[in-house]
Design a protein around this motif. Structure first.
Motif, PDB file in Angstrom:
ATOM      1  N   ARG A 188     -28.595  64.335 -51.086  1.00 37.88           N
ATOM      2  CA  ARG A 188     -29.305  65.621 -51.161  1.00 37.88           C
ATOM      3  C   ARG A 188     -28.737  66.612 -50.142  1.00 37.88           C
ATOM      4  NH1 ARG A 188     -31.282  67.928 -54.831  1.00 37.88           N
ATOM      5  NH2 ARG A 188     -32.535  66.159 -55.403  1.00 37.88           N
ATOM      6  N   VAL A 189     -28.413  66.129 -48.944  1.00 44.33           N
ATOM      7  CA  VAL A 189     -27.871  67.003 -47.897  1.00 44.33           C
ATOM      8  C   VAL A 189     -26.543  67.619 -48.354  1.00 44.33           C
ATOM      9  CG1 VAL A 189     -26.948  67.059 -45.538  1.00 44.33           C
ATOM     10  CG2 VAL A 189     -29.050  65.797 -46.032  1.00 44.33           C
ATOM     11  N   LEU A 190     -25.657  66.795 -48.880  1.00 48.25           N
ATOM     12  CA  LEU A 190     -24.364  67.310 -49.332  1.00 48.25           C
ATOM     13  C   LEU A 190     -24.539  68.226 -50.541  1.00 48.25           C
ATOM     14  CD1 LEU A 190     -21.366  67.508 -48.988  1.00 48.25           C
ATOM     15  CD2 LEU A 190     -21.129  65.380 -50.276  1.00 48.25           C
ATOM     16  N   ALA A 191     -25.403  67.867 -51.465  1.00 50.47           N
ATOM     17  CA  ALA A 191     -25.646  68.731 -52.623  1.00 50.47           C
ATOM     18  C   ALA A 191     -26.158  70.094 -52.170  1.00 50.47           C
ATOM     19  CB  ALA A 191     -26.633  68.070 -53.579  1.00 50.47           C
ATOM     20  N   ASP A 192     -27.061  70.109 -51.193  1.00 46.69           N
ATOM     21  CA  ASP A 192     -27.574  71.386 -50.671  1.00 46.69           C
ATOM     22  C   ASP A 192     -26.463  72.199 -50.014  1.00 46.69           C
ATOM     23  OD1 ASP A 192     -30.106  70.768 -51.602  1.00 46.69           O
ATOM     24  OD2 ASP A 192     -30.897  70.207 -49.631  1.00 46.69           O
ATOM     25  N   ARG A 193     -25.582  71.531 -49.260  1.00 50.10           N
ATOM     26  CA  ARG A 193     -24.462  72.232 -48.614  1.00 50.10           C
ATOM     27  C   ARG A 193     -23.516  72.814 -49.661  1.00 50.10           C
ATOM     28  NH1 ARG A 193     -20.929  69.145 -44.800  1.00 50.10           N
ATOM     29  NH2 ARG A 193     -20.015  71.199 -44.564  1.00 50.10           N
ATOM     30  N   MET A 194     -23.230  72.031 -50.688  1.00 45.74           N
ATOM     31  CA  MET A 194     -22.341  72.530 -51.748  1.00 45.74           C
ATOM     32  C   MET A 194     -22.978  73.718 -52.463  1.00 45.74           C
ATOM     33  SD  MET A 194     -20.411  69.262 -53.467  1.00 45.74           S
ATOM     34  CE  MET A 194     -21.872  68.340 -53.909  1.00 45.74           C
ATOM     35  N   ARG A 195     -24.270  73.605 -52.740  1.00 50.65           N
ATOM     36  CA  ARG A 195     -24.970  74.713 -53.415  1.00 50.65           C
ATOM     37  C   ARG A 195     -24.882  75.984 -52.575  1.00 50.65           C
ATOM     38  NH1 ARG A 195     -29.115  75.271 -57.323  1.00 50.65           N
ATOM     39  NH2 ARG A 195     -29.433  73.026 -57.448  1.00 50.65           N
ATOM     40  N   GLU A 196     -25.118  75.878 -51.275  1.00 48.80           N
ATOM     41  CA  GLU A 196     -25.032  77.049 -50.390  1.00 48.80           C
ATOM     42  C   GLU A 196     -23.636  77.656 -50.425  1.00 48.80           C
ATOM     43  OE1 GLU A 196     -26.288  76.016 -46.431  1.00 48.80           O
ATOM     44  OE2 GLU A 196     -28.230  75.288 -47.136  1.00 48.80           O
ATOM     45  N   ALA A 197     -22.608  76.814 -50.351  1.00 47.01           N
ATOM     46  CA  ALA A 197     -21.229  77.318 -50.365  1.00 47.01           C
ATOM     47  C   ALA A 197     -20.906  78.005 -51.686  1.00 47.01           C
ATOM     48  CB  ALA A 197     -20.249  76.177 -50.103  1.00 47.01           C
ATOM     49  N   LEU A 198     -21.355  77.430 -52.790  1.00 47.49           N
ATOM     50  CA  LEU A 198     -21.048  78.001 -54.107  1.00 47.49           C
ATOM     51  C   LEU A 198     -21.893  79.232 -54.405  1.00 47.49           C
ATOM     52  CD1 LEU A 198     -20.564  74.728 -56.152  1.00 47.49           C
ATOM     53  CD2 LEU A 198     -18.817  76.156 -55.055  1.00 47.49           C
ATOM     54  N   ASP A 199     -23.133  79.259 -53.902  1.00 47.83           N
ATOM     55  CA  ASP A 199     -23.992  80.431 -54.110  1.00 47.83           C
ATOM     56  C   ASP A 199     -23.408  81.683 -53.450  1.00 47.83           C
ATOM     57  OD1 ASP A 199     -25.835  79.123 -55.677  1.00 47.83           O
ATOM     58  OD2 ASP A 199     -27.312  78.847 -54.065  1.00 47.83           O
ATOM     59  N   ALA A 200     -22.546  81.494 -52.456  1.00 42.96           N
ATOM     60  CA  ALA A 200     -21.928  82.631 -51.771  1.00 42.96           C
ATOM     61  C   ALA A 200     -20.795  83.255 -52.585  1.00 42.96           C
ATOM     62  CB  ALA A 200     -21.406  82.191 -50.405  1.00 42.96           C
ATOM     63  N   LEU A 201     -20.369  82.582 -53.642  1.00 35.72           N
ATOM     64  CA  LEU A 201     -19.268  83.075 -54.468  1.00 35.72           C
ATOM     65  C   LEU A 201     -19.775  84.020 -55.549  1.00 35.72           C
ATOM     66  CD1 LEU A 201     -17.351  79.706 -55.005  1.00 35.72           C
ATOM     67  CD2 LEU A 201     -16.932  81.445 -53.248  1.00 35.72           C
ATOM     68  N   ASP A 202     -18.991  85.046 -55.835  1.00 37.16           N
ATOM     69  CA  ASP A 202     -19.329  85.978 -56.910  1.00 37.16           C
ATOM     70  C   ASP A 202     -19.164  85.295 -58.263  1.00 37.16           C
ATOM     71  OD1 ASP A 202     -19.834  88.051 -55.147  1.00 37.16           O
ATOM     72  OD2 ASP A 202     -17.782  88.825 -55.242  1.00 37.16           O
ATOM     73  N   ASP A 203     -20.091  85.559 -59.156  1.00 40.93           N
ATOM     74  CA  ASP A 203     -20.008  85.099 -60.543  1.00 40.93           C
ATOM     75  C   ASP A 203     -19.934  83.583 -60.685  1.00 40.93           C
ATOM     76  OD1 ASP A 203     -20.131  87.715 -61.552  1.00 40.93           O
ATOM     77  OD2 ASP A 203     -17.965  87.970 -61.273  1.00 40.93           O
ATOM     78  N   VAL A 204     -20.540  82.851 -59.741  1.00 41.36           N
ATOM     79  CA  VAL A 204     -20.651  81.395 -59.816  1.00 41.36           C
ATOM     80  C   VAL A 204     -22.114  81.053 -59.651  1.00 41.36           C
ATOM     81  CG1 VAL A 204     -20.053  79.195 -58.728  1.00 41.36           C
ATOM     82  CG2 VAL A 204     -18.325  81.000 -58.910  1.00 41.36           C
ATOM     83  N   VAL A 205     -22.638  80.227 -60.541  1.00 44.94           N
ATOM     84  CA  VAL A 205     -24.031  79.806 -60.442  1.00 44.94           C
ATOM     85  C   VAL A 205     -24.103  78.288 -60.576  1.00 44.94           C
ATOM     86  CG1 VAL A 205     -24.522  80.172 -62.891  1.00 44.94           C
ATOM     87  CG2 VAL A 205     -26.380  80.199 -61.257  1.00 44.94           C
ATOM     88  N   VAL A 206     -24.872  77.683 -59.678  1.00 39.95           N
ATOM     89  CA  VAL A 206     -25.137  76.245 -59.770  1.00 39.95           C
ATOM     90  C   VAL A 206     -26.321  76.084 -60.706  1.00 39.95           C
ATOM     91  CG1 VAL A 206     -25.799  74.168 -58.507  1.00 39.95           C
ATOM     92  CG2 VAL A 206     -24.204  75.792 -57.468  1.00 39.95           C
ATOM     93  N   VAL A 207     -26.089  75.432 -61.853  1.00 39.65           N
ATOM     94  CA  VAL A 207     -27.134  75.306 -62.867  1.00 39.65           C
ATOM     95  C   VAL A 207     -28.026  74.094 -62.635  1.00 39.65           C
ATOM     96  CG1 VAL A 207     -25.865  76.584 -64.623  1.00 39.65           C
ATOM     97  CG2 VAL A 207     -25.608  74.093 -64.478  1.00 39.65           C
ATOM     98  N   GLY A 208     -27.625  73.222 -61.707  1.00 39.68           N
ATOM     99  CA  GLY A 208     -28.450  72.060 -61.407  1.00 39.68           C
ATOM    100  C   GLY A 208     -27.741  71.117 -60.467  1.00 39.68           C
ATOM    101  N   ALA A 209     -28.541  70.200 -59.920  1.00 36.43           N
ATOM    102  CA  ALA A 209     -28.014  69.135 -59.068  1.00 36.43           C
ATOM    103  C   ALA A 209     -28.751  67.863 -59.453  1.00 36.43           C
ATOM    104  CB  ALA A 209     -28.223  69.464 -57.594  1.00 36.43           C
ATOM    105  N   VAL A 210     -28.000  66.847 -59.841  1.00 36.13           N
ATOM    106  CA  VAL A 210     -28.590  65.580 -60.272  1.00 36.13           C
ATOM    107  C   VAL A 210     -27.962  64.445 -59.465  1.00 36.13           C
ATOM    108  CG1 VAL A 210     -29.153  66.431 -62.579  1.00 36.13           C
ATOM    109  CG2 VAL A 210     -26.949  65.319 -62.180  1.00 36.13           C
ATOM    110  N   THR A 211     -28.634  63.284 -59.475  1.00 39.74           N
ATOM    111  CA  THR A 211     -28.218  62.194 -58.598  1.00 39.74           C
ATOM    112  C   THR A 211     -27.776  60.929 -59.324  1.00 39.74           C
ATOM    113  OG1 THR A 211     -30.489  61.390 -58.405  1.00 39.74           O
ATOM    114  CG2 THR A 211     -29.748  62.987 -56.751  1.00 39.74           C
TER     115      THR A 211
END
Length: 123
Positions: A12-35
């Motif tokens: 969960r920690v790494l998924a949250d970090r990846m989501r934060e990094a990708l959310d900062a990019l233009d025209d990129v959306v994280v549609v979900g995170a599954v385990t």
């Protein structure tokens, strides 16, 4: 055009970090995170996904199982793992994986790679 990314990561920690990094990019959306494997397959089949960032060791199942169950065609796959074993790299390549990254060495490269994929799909 927006690039839609699915995170398949049991930390969960790494998924949250990846989501934060990708959310900062233009025209990129994280549609979900599954385990786990089943949730990953269901997410890809139920949602439009352009890229899967895929861990190989999941809570249940494996990243290889995800790729085998999805078959082709499927979204682009970035394997993101701590297990850089040559046999894993060969199997991933045989399954058509486009990118194979080491979590401990390539984390900073992940947003750049996502931007490269987005640029190539926009043209």
């Amino acid at each position: 055009m927006t690039l839609r990314v699915l995170l398949v990561e049991d930390s969960r920690v790494l998924a949250d970090r990846m989501r934060e990094a990708l959310d900062a990019l233009d025209d990129v959306v994280v549609v979900g995170a599954v385990t786990d494997e089943t949730a990953a397959v269901e997410a890809v089949r139920g949602t439009h996904v352009d890229v899967i960032i895929l861990d190989l060791q999941l809570k249940e199942g494996t990243g290889f199982g995800v790729m085998q169950r999805l078959g082709v065609p499927r979204p682009k796959v970035i394997v993101f793992t701590n297990y850089m074993l040559p046999e894993y790299q060969r199997l991933a390549s045989a399954l058509g994986v486009e990118h194979f990254l080491n979590k401990s060495l390539d984390y900073e490269r992940l947003p750049q790679l996502i931007q490269e994929i987005h640029a190539s799909q926009s043209h």
